[in-house]
Design a protein around this motif. Structure first.
Motif, short mmCIF file in Angstrom:
data_model
loop_
_atom_site.label_atom_id
_atom_site.label_comp_id
_atom_site.label_asym_id
_atom_site.label_seq_id
_atom_site.Cartn_x
_atom_site.Cartn_y
_atom_site.Cartn_z
N ARG A 37 0.83 -1.21 0.00
CA ARG A 37 0.00 0.00 0.00
C ARG A 37 0.87 1.26 0.00
O ARG A 37 0.68 2.17 -0.80
N GLU A 38 1.86 1.30 0.89
CA GLU A 38 2.74 2.47 0.97
C GLU A 38 3.57 2.64 -0.29
O GLU A 38 3.77 3.75 -0.77
N HIS A 39 4.05 1.53 -0.83
CA HIS A 39 4.86 1.60 -2.05
C HIS A 39 4.01 2.09 -3.23
O HIS A 39 4.47 2.90 -4.04
N ALA A 40 2.78 1.59 -3.32
CA ALA A 40 1.89 2.04 -4.39
C ALA A 40 1.65 3.55 -4.28
O ALA A 40 1.67 4.27 -5.28
N TRP A 41 1.43 4.01 -3.07
CA TRP A 41 1.21 5.44 -2.85
C TRP A 41 2.44 6.23 -3.29
O TRP A 41 2.33 7.25 -3.98
N LEU A 42 3.64 5.78 -2.89
CA LEU A 42 4.87 6.48 -3.25
C LEU A 42 5.12 6.48 -4.76
O LEU A 42 5.66 7.44 -5.31
N MET A 43 4.71 5.40 -5.42
CA MET A 43 4.91 5.29 -6.86
C MET A 43 3.73 5.87 -7.65
O MET A 43 3.66 5.70 -8.86
N GLN A 44 2.82 6.52 -6.96
CA GLN A 44 1.64 7.16 -7.54
C GLN A 44 0.74 6.16 -8.26
O GLN A 44 0.24 6.40 -9.36
N ARG A 45 0.57 5.01 -7.62
CA ARG A 45 -0.37 3.99 -8.09
C ARG A 45 -1.51 3.92 -7.08
O ARG A 45 -1.39 4.38 -5.97
N ASP A 46 -2.60 3.29 -7.48
CA ASP A 46 -3.77 3.18 -6.60
C ASP A 46 -3.52 2.12 -5.52
O ASP A 46 -3.38 0.94 -5.84
N PRO A 47 -3.50 2.51 -4.25
CA PRO A 47 -3.25 1.56 -3.16
C PRO A 47 -4.51 0.90 -2.62
O PRO A 47 -4.44 0.11 -1.69
N ALA A 48 -5.68 1.17 -3.20
CA ALA A 48 -6.96 0.74 -2.62
C ALA A 48 -7.05 -0.77 -2.42
O ALA A 48 -7.50 -1.23 -1.38
N GLY A 49 -6.66 -1.55 -3.39
CA GLY A 49 -6.74 -3.01 -3.26
C GLY A 49 -5.87 -3.54 -2.13
O GLY A 49 -6.24 -4.51 -1.46
N PHE A 50 -4.75 -2.93 -1.91
CA PHE A 50 -3.87 -3.35 -0.82
C PHE A 50 -4.43 -2.92 0.53
O PHE A 50 -4.31 -3.64 1.51
N GLU A 51 -5.07 -1.75 0.57
CA GLU A 51 -5.67 -1.27 1.82
C GLU A 51 -6.78 -2.22 2.26
O GLU A 51 -6.86 -2.59 3.43
#
Length: 126
Positions: free
Chosen positions: A42-56
């Motif tokens: 989730r954090e990595h997706a956020w940092l890479m400007q990807r959608d973290p919703a599925g991980f959350e």
């Protein structure tokens, strides 16, 4: 997650674990590790400007499973497992995206993806 829904999810996960968990691995530790890995994703997706919703969502579901199967004292004890899994998984993700050795970066990407596939296979609707 409601009580019955949590129970059924835990029961279903327990049935699906039969072929996926090694003989000595504790189910509670597995849930804790998966929640940590999902948190890192989730954090990595956020940092890479990807959608973290599925991980959350997956992280929250694993946290619910930890809560459903653990006593209060055990929940505090598995916090270490969650944090350690998060840091180790974050290191794999950093190596995969920012590593300078392409072979190691590909291996880190495969390992991280494999870990997430295992965790997602434990959730009934993933």
């Amino acid at each position: 997650m409601g009580g019955l829904k949590t129970y059924l999810a835990t029961f279903g996960v327990g049935l699906s674990l039969a072929g996926q968990v090694s003989a000595g691995e504790d189910v509670l530790a597995l849930f804790a590790r998966c929640s940590g890995q999902m948190s890192a994703e989730r954090e990595h997706a956020w940092l890479m400007q990807r959608d973290p919703a599925g991980f959350e969502d997956a992280r929250e579901r694993f946290l619910s499973l930890v809560e459903a199967v653990a006593e209060e004292a055990a929940r505090r004890a598995v916090l270490h497992d969650r944090i350690e899994a998060k840091h180790l998984h974050a290191a794999l993700l950093r190596e995969a995206d920012f590593g300078t050795d392409p072979k190691r970066a590909r291996a880190a990407q495969r390992r991280a993806a494999s870990q997430i596939r295992l965790c997602r296979s434990l959730l009934l609707d993933s």
